[in-house]
Every structure is written in C-alpha cells, then in structure tokens.
Design an enzyme around this catalytic site. Structure first.
Site, PDB file in Angstrom:
ATOM      1  N   ASP A  11      -0.796  -5.479   9.362  1.00  0.00           N
ATOM      2  CA  ASP A  11      -1.772  -4.501   8.890  1.00  0.00           C
ATOM      3  C   ASP A  11      -3.018  -5.314   8.523  1.00  0.00           C
ATOM      4  O   ASP A  11      -2.975  -6.123   7.601  1.00  0.00           O
ATOM      5  CB  ASP A  11      -1.235  -3.750   7.669  1.00  0.00           C
ATOM      6  CG  ASP A  11      -2.198  -2.656   7.202  1.00  0.00           C
ATOM      7  OD1 ASP A  11      -1.794  -1.821   6.373  1.00  0.00           O
ATOM      8  OD2 ASP A  11      -3.363  -2.627   7.654  1.00  0.00           O
TER       9      ASP A  11
ATOM     10  N   LYS B 283     -13.468  -0.859   5.917  1.00  0.00           N
ATOM     11  CA  LYS B 283     -14.049  -1.700   4.868  1.00  0.00           C
ATOM     12  C   LYS B 283     -15.066  -2.686   5.421  1.00  0.00           C
ATOM     13  O   LYS B 283     -16.155  -2.825   4.878  1.00  0.00           O
ATOM     14  CB  LYS B 283     -12.964  -2.494   4.131  1.00  0.00           C
ATOM     15  CG  LYS B 283     -11.685  -1.753   3.831  1.00  0.00           C
ATOM     16  CD  LYS B 283     -11.827  -0.695   2.751  1.00  0.00           C
ATOM     17  CE  LYS B 283     -10.490  -0.210   2.250  1.00  0.00           C
ATOM     18  NZ  LYS B 283      -9.705   0.538   3.254  1.00  0.00           N
TER      19      LYS B 283
ATOM     20  N   TRP C 209       0.861  -1.181   0.000  1.00  0.00           N
ATOM     21  CA  TRP C 209       0.000   0.000   0.000  1.00  0.00           C
ATOM     22  C   TRP C 209       0.899   1.232   0.000  1.00  0.00           C
ATOM     23  O   TRP C 209       1.819   1.335   0.802  1.00  0.00           O
ATOM     24  CB  TRP C 209      -0.877  -0.027   1.244  1.00  0.00           C
ATOM     25  CG  TRP C 209      -1.837   1.113   1.352  1.00  0.00           C
ATOM     26  CD1 TRP C 209      -2.629   1.618   0.354  1.00  0.00           C
ATOM     27  CD2 TRP C 209      -2.114   1.876   2.527  1.00  0.00           C
ATOM     28  NE1 TRP C 209      -3.379   2.651   0.843  1.00  0.00           N
ATOM     29  CE2 TRP C 209      -3.110   2.834   2.180  1.00  0.00           C
ATOM     30  CE3 TRP C 209      -1.645   1.854   3.836  1.00  0.00           C
ATOM     31  CZ2 TRP C 209      -3.621   3.750   3.083  1.00  0.00           C
ATOM     32  CZ3 TRP C 209      -2.167   2.764   4.753  1.00  0.00           C
ATOM     33  CH2 TRP C 209      -3.144   3.701   4.365  1.00  0.00           C
TER      34      TRP C 209
END
Lengths: 410, 418
Positions: free
Chosen positions: A220, A256, A138
């Site tokens: 993460d 999300k 990311w």
C-alpha cells in the site's frame, strides 16, 4: 412494513466522527490533529501550484473531451504511475511484465487487487486465504478485504508500544508462522498510523522469509514522495522486492503527494512473472472494474500523467512535494523540541524518528480523552496525530496541552 | 525465486460482446463500415456529445480559488445529491418533504447499480429471507447482470419485455411473469429510455405493473440512465418513478449523469433511496457509507460540481434543458430518416417500431441470422439482440445502414441458419 426496518445504524468511522466533533467545538484554541489532508502553516488546504497550472492547461485544451476512458484507465497515466513506483529503469518494466489499473484512489486500487486475489489466487475463489494486516493498520484495510470476500483477515505484529518502535521480532515470527501463500499487506513507506517503517536491512529480512514461505506481497503506497521528500527513497522497499523477483501488487494513491484528494486518483501496479501472466491478470481485473465503476474518472489521471511526463512540470511537482514533506519535518522537530524544553515526562525521540503524515504519540486513551475534552486538541483514540494539523501558531498550545495531559493523567 | 507464477492458472477473461464488436469494427478495412452499438450519445462526427456549457463551467470551477481538492464526504457532495434527488422525484415530492428520500453520490450509473446491489445483498429483508431473486428485463442492458453478480447476487432471472411479434413492449407477458415471481423479489425497471430496446410501457401499463408489484410485495429497483433524453423533458422521463413513489413504494433508483450531461469520463451518478420513514433512510445511508468506504472511499468532485451548478442556476438549467430537446430531436430525426429510407427501398414490412421507440436505443427486430449477415457481409456491426444506438447512425452512414438492413431482410439467409 419496510423491508429495511431492521437495518441498524452503522458505527461511524472514528476519524470522521472526530472531525465532526471538532467542527462542532466552539473553543477558540481548538486544534484538529485528526485531519486527513495536508494543511499549510495557515491551516488551509493547499492546491499544489503545479496542479493549478495543469488544470488550466487541461481546461483550455479543446482537443480533450469527456468520453469514457478505457476500463483500465488512461494509458499514459497507468504507465507513468507504475514507472514512478518502480523506477524508470526497472527491469520489470523493461521485461514488459508490469501492468497498471487506474483506480479510485488507493482504496479503489486495494479493492481491485483484493477482488482479484479472492477469485484467482491460491486456487479459485479461495476466500479462506489468510490476509495479514499490520497491528495497527489503516482502519479501512480490514473492510476492503472482507468486503471483497476474504473470511480470514488477521494481524501481524508491527508496533511495539513499550519501546515505541517496530516490533521486528514479532513481525518476523508471524511471517515464519504464516500459512504458505498467505497475503501480507505491507505499507511501502510512512506507515499509517504509526509512522514507523522498517529499515532497509529489516526489509531484507522480511523479504527473505516471504520468499521462503511463498507469501504474497501487497504493498500500500499512499505517501510516495510525501514521506521523506524523495521519491526514490520512499519507493525503496517496493523496488527491492521487485529486484528479488517477487510478483506483487502495489496500490498507489496520488491523493496526498499530488493533493488531488477529491479527484480519486490511484493506480494498482501489478508486477508479474512475465508478460503473459501480466496480460491474463489485467484481463480479469478489467472484468472486475466493469462491475464496480465501469471506467475511471479522467481529470485526476490527466493531471498526474501530464505532470509526470513533462520535465518542467515534473520538476515543479517534486518541489511542491518537498515543500509539504519539509513542513511536516519542521513540525516534527519543533514539537519534539518544545516538549523537551517543557520537560514533559517520557521520551519524545519517536516524534522525529517516525516518518510521514502521522505520529503515534504513545498517549493512552485516558490521556487522549483529556486532551480532547479539556484542551480541545483532537486526535485519534490510538494516540495518532496528523502532523499537518500543527502550525507555528498552535505548536506552543499543543505542546503545553500534551505536557499538562501527561503530567496530570497516567 | 520460484519459476512458476502464482497466477499461472488465471485464464484470459473472455471479451464482452461489446468489446468483440468494437475490435472487429476497428480491424475492418472497408470504407463503408458502421458500428451501431455504443453507450454514449454520439454527435454527427461520431464522438460523445459535449454540452456547450460544459467547457465554460469547468473552467469556472477550476478557476475558483475557494474550491479546494479536499475529500468529498463519503456519501458525496450534499448539494449534488439533493439536486439529483429533486431532479428525479420533483422538488415538491412528498418523499422529499417527509425526509425519507435521499441520494448517495456514486461512480456513474454502474456505481449506483453496484451500490444498490450491495445494499440489497447485505441489508434487504435482514430479518427474513434476505435478498431473493433479482429480475431483469429480457433483453437487458450489457453489464447490469454482471454488476449484480459482482455484489454477490447469484439468483438473477428475467421477465419478458420485448415482444418480437409486436416489435415493441408488451405488458401482458411481463405481468404474468411478475405474478409468479416470489414475493419480495427485486424487479429492475428502466424508468424510461430502456436499454437496449428503446421500447416503453405506457402510463396505463405502468399502473398495471405497479398494482401487481404492490400486491405481490415486489421491490422496484429503477434505472434512470439518461433522464431528459427520452421525451426531452426530465419530469416526463421520471413519470414512472414518481408514480411508484406516489403509491408509497420503497425503492432504489440508479441515476446516471453520463449521457444527459455528456460527462462520461467524469463518472457522475447517484443512488436514490426512497424509504418509508426518515429514520430508515438514515440507517440505510449509514450502511451505504460503510459499503462505499471499502469500494471507492469517496466519490470524485469535478463532475458533481458541474451538475450541481447547472441544476441550481436558472440560466444554465434552461440552457441544459434546451440542449436535451435538441439532442432528442436529432435522435427522432435519425429514426425518421432510417424508417423513410427503408420504406423507399421497398422493405416488405412496416418499420414503425423504429419511430415508436424512444431514447438512445432501438430494437430493430432483426433476427440473429440477419444480424450475422449484417456483420459478416455488410460491415455493419451490432449485437446479436439486433438493438442499436440510433445516434451511432450518422448522415454519412445512413444510406449504407439502410441498404444493408434491406438486404438482410430480403435475402435468403440459408447459410446463416445453424
């Protein structure tokens, strides 16, 4: 004369620029496969039904106020968030050596973890501790750790472009050669941007080396539940590491899996050797939080905490999450099927082998350029697409566009 | 797995003075106790004020099917930052007309200070000596220094602000300190409602301050923590800020909407940027976006939406302004009552400073020994600076607080001297 006269314009973040370009495009068939949030089959944002329900509960609860939360956040949220990551029956929780820091989304959790590690890990204020991030990763991971003060952020091999899968040998080799005490940023599941995760067996190999080389695991976890539709499955790697006795951080995002993007709900789960270590760590994290956002926003944390701790709501939430995960899985299988039916050159197995929101298509920059300019299908230069941008209505067009691109451009 | 923790050497962080006070207060079993330090505007029941309109507007927002939970832009909700900027500078501000003023939505006032500090640390005077010393008032609000340090600013100095003899603000020592500050130093100034003293420069003081700062090329970093809660009028509370802008200063201003909207846990703030040209504003905003991206990525939506709705709806705006007036009046009333109680008890000196100061805070002028006496003997908890939050004094605790102060001032405090 301004003292800001020499400030250069910052380079725009690629995915934001992509969205801006998409917005400006007037083409009727345009498709945005760079979108950063879940979309329904009508290409609309989706507020989870359970979230709407809990929002109303909160709005009508006159016992709730808007007073400052504690610096570390809403206690019920921190506890239930850590529990969802580590499991109800986690030995670490039972042994009282787990702490949580409510944070501003996953980014905030990563930043608090990074700021803490820079100050207190591997010596005091050791800015030279190597931070390993996957190649690719990311795009914000690099910035979070360097802005926290780390000077040596390096890649570890991860994506094998040729075989379109995990570069396991390279990954393991980089682990072996990493200086002791290096920090490794690991994606808990649904790797962003490749969608390619290590298998349990591969995780075991990764963990074995990390233990031997005294490497620090910083997970993460932005897609728990969203990746496979199963909360436990998506947390397998984190829980495995905990079971092997690792101390670790896990930056959790509820953007999300709860669709709570703009409420900025995150949690930094800290697993320490014992409760004394956990306390000391959290006390220092509290000091860091005080100087960034002082105390976190309450709304999102209340929604998550209420949902996770109320059985009917928890069940409804799992259902909502599965709805999202299933739609993504459907788009994956249908895209692959259409590409195969068209006889598009290349193999497309990776579309269904990859997991989560993103797929690394394997398209090269020239092909990506063609797709955007000529077909008005927007995706990242890396060839990453967001499956949520696909709908039953645009699947054919996208498949045909990819087919045309791959046959015309090499 | 190794037995030793990677964090075995991490020490327990020392609690802040604020935390220590709160803890001691909580542990105190006395029936007559009072905690006089807090950063919220407390109502009579001792809770953070909730504006009457908040619940109904929040309900409206979460019932609106057109509002999604999608990410806000990195710089925040544009309607919010525009409204926040207009509230601070006035809708007809030349800086706004010239497109050289803009805001970045932040996590409350702290987030704005942190972002401003990061911008200064990374981008102030890039071609020259970078960020020089940053000056804070003496005394200064709790976490400002720590927040600056968090951004990597280490050279933090102070300018004289509170005059213990006058028991108020004195401009001469401040001007003296500014005269010797290195050029291009950053000066942190409360536009109004100074924390923790409540003492204010007059308009003529501000003119002198601005003149020295202009001449010595000192950079203003304003704090606007509770616009509207000082004079009961948002425009008046921003007078000093607008004055500096009218003189052509570039500046930063950290705005908080926690107290004046009662939205403490919603974390609503804005970092106002006023630059010389619009092109500079764009460049600095782009760098701010970059910094925000790695701090909290995007700001939260709910509170900013509420503030935007209120500021742009005439009926709600009027309701809000009326609410501010009521809050300010109550604060002034508490000050009056405290002063009157002390006078009736026969306190030896005048306590006019209590009613001359404005906003949430009041510097009592009590010495460290007197403060210690209050804490140790009277169960009245306040920080060593002697500053209090007047809204923390309720009808129920007023008598006890007044009597305790009287005792502190009139007793022989030999044992508290060290």
């Amino acid at each position: 004369m301004s003292l800001f006269a020499e400030v250069p314009q910052a380079a725009p973040v690629a995915v934001f620029k992509l969205t801006a370009d998409f917005r400006e495009d007037k083409h009727p068939s345009k498709v945005n496969l760079g979108v950063g949030a879940y979309r329904t089959d009508e290409c609309q944002p989706w507020v989870l039904p359970v979230v709407r329900k809990v929002e109303q509960l909160i709005a009508n609860d006159h016992g709730l106020n808007h007073e400052y939360l504690p610096i570390l956040g809403l206690p019920e949220f921190r506890a239930s968030a850590s529990k969802i990551a580590l499991g109800e029956d986690s030995p670490a929780i039972k042994e009282n050596r787990v702490g949580g820091v409510q944070s501003l989304g996953g980014t905030g959790a990563l930043r608090i973890g990074a700021e803490f590690l820079r100050r207190w890990y591997n010596g005091k204020n050791n800015t030279a501790t190597p931070i390993y991030v996957s190649a690719p990763t990311w795009e914000n991971h690099n910035a979070v750790f360097s802005d926290a003060g780390f000077t040596d952020v390096r890649p570890y091999r991860y994506w094998d472009a040729e075989k379109r899968g995990l570069a396991l040998a390279g990954f393991l080799e980089d682990l072996e050669n990493a200086p002791e005490y290096s920090v490794f940023l690991l994606h808990a599941c649904a790797h962003n941007p490749t969608g390619t995760d290590p298998t349990p067996d591969e995780w075991k190999q990764i963990a074995e080396i990390m233990e031997r080389k005294k490497l620090f695991a910083f997970f993460d976890s932005a897609y728990q539940g969203f990746a496979s539709g199963d909360l436990q499955k998506d947390a397998w790697a984190v829980r495995y590491f905990v079971s092997k006795g690792f101390e670790l951080f896990c930056a959790q995002s509820f953007s999300k899996n709860f669709g709570l993007y703009n409420e900025r709900v995150g949690n930094l789960t800290v697993v320490a050797k014992d409760s004394d270590n956990a306390s000391r760590i959290l006390s220092q994290m509290e000091k860091i939080v005080r100087t960034i956002w002082s105390n976190p926003p309450s709304q999102g944390a209340r929604i998550v905490a209420t949902t996770l701790t109320t059985p009917e709501l928890f069940a409804e939430w799992k259902d909502n999450v599965k709805t999202m995960a299933d739609r993504v899985l459907l788009m994956r299988s249908q895209l692959k099927a259409k590409l195969q039916a068209l006889g598009t050159p290349g193999t497309w197995e990776h579309i269904t082998q990859q997991i989560g929101m993103f797929s690394f298509t394997g398209l090269n920059p020239n092909q990506v350029g063609y797709l955007i300019k000529e077909k008005h299908v927007y995706l990242m230069a890396s060839g990453r697409i967001n499956m949520c941008g696909l709908t039953t209505k645009n699947l054919d067009y996208v498949a045909e566009s990819i087919h045309e691109t791959v046959t015309k451009i090499q | 797995m190794a037995a030793l923790s990677s964090f075995a050497d991490t020490p327990t962080a020392q609690p802040s003075e604020e935390d220590r006070l709160s803890l001691a207060f909580l542990k105190d079993r006395s029936t007559e106790k009072a905690l006089l330090w807090c950063t919220e505007y407390l109502n009579e029941e001792g809770h953070g004020s909730l504006l009457p309109m908040t619940r109904k507007v929040m309900l409206q927002i979460c019932s609106d099917p057109t509002l999604t939970l999608d990410y806000l832009p990195t710089l925040g909700l544009p309607e919010f930052t525009r409204s926040a900027t207009e509230l601070a500078l006035g809708r007809d501000s030349p800086a706004i007309r010239e497109n050289r003023a803009g805001g970045v939505q932040t996590l409350g006032g702290t987030g704005a200070i942190r972002l401003g500090a990061e911008l200064l640390q990374h981008w102030y005077n890039v071609g020259g000596a970078r960020c020089g010393p940053v000056y804070l008032s003496s005394p200064s609000g709790g976490s400002v220094a720590a927040t600056l340090q968090g951004a990597g600013i280490s050279d933090i100095r102070s300018y004289r602000y509170w005059d213990p003899d006058k028991k108020g603000f004195s401009v001469e020592p401040l001007l003296e300190d500014l005269e010797v500050a290195p050029e291009q130093s950053v000066i942190v100034l409360y536009a109004s409602a100074h924390c923790p003293t409540g003492a204010e420069p007059s308009q003529s003081d501000w003119k002198q301050i601005a003149e020295v700062m202009r001449r010595r090329r000192l950079f203003p970093f304003f704090l606007l923590p509770s616009q509207g809660l000082c004079w009961g009028d948002p425009a008046q509370d921003a007078w000093s800020l607008r004055y500096f802008v009218s003189l052509g200063f570039e500046l930063l201003c950290a705005q908080s909407f926690s107290t004046n909207f009662g939205l403490y846990s919603d974390r609503v703030g804005s970092l106002l940027l006023v630059l010389k040209h619009s092109s500079l504003l764009l460049a600095v905003q782009s760098q701010a976006a970059s910094l925000v991206h790695a701090l909290w990525s995007r700001p939260p939506g709910g509170g900013a939406r509420l503030v935007t709705m209120v500021l742009n709806n005439p009926a709600l705006l009027a309701e809000w302004k009326e609410g501010l007036r009521v809050m300010v009046e109550r604060g002034m009333l508490i000050r009056e009552k405290l002063k009157e109680r002390l006078r009736m008890l026969g306190i030896p000196e005048f306590w006019d400073h209590v009613t001359q100061q404005r906003g949430l805070y009041c510097c009592t002028g009590l010495t460290e020994e007197q403060v210690q006496f209050l804490v140790m003997t009277c169960h009245v908890y306040l920080p060593a600076s002697g500053c209090v939050n007047v809204t923390a004094i309720s009808g129920r605790t007023l008598d006890h607080v007044a009597e305790s102060i009287y005792l502190a001032v009139t007793s022989d405090l030999q044992e508290y001297r060290h």
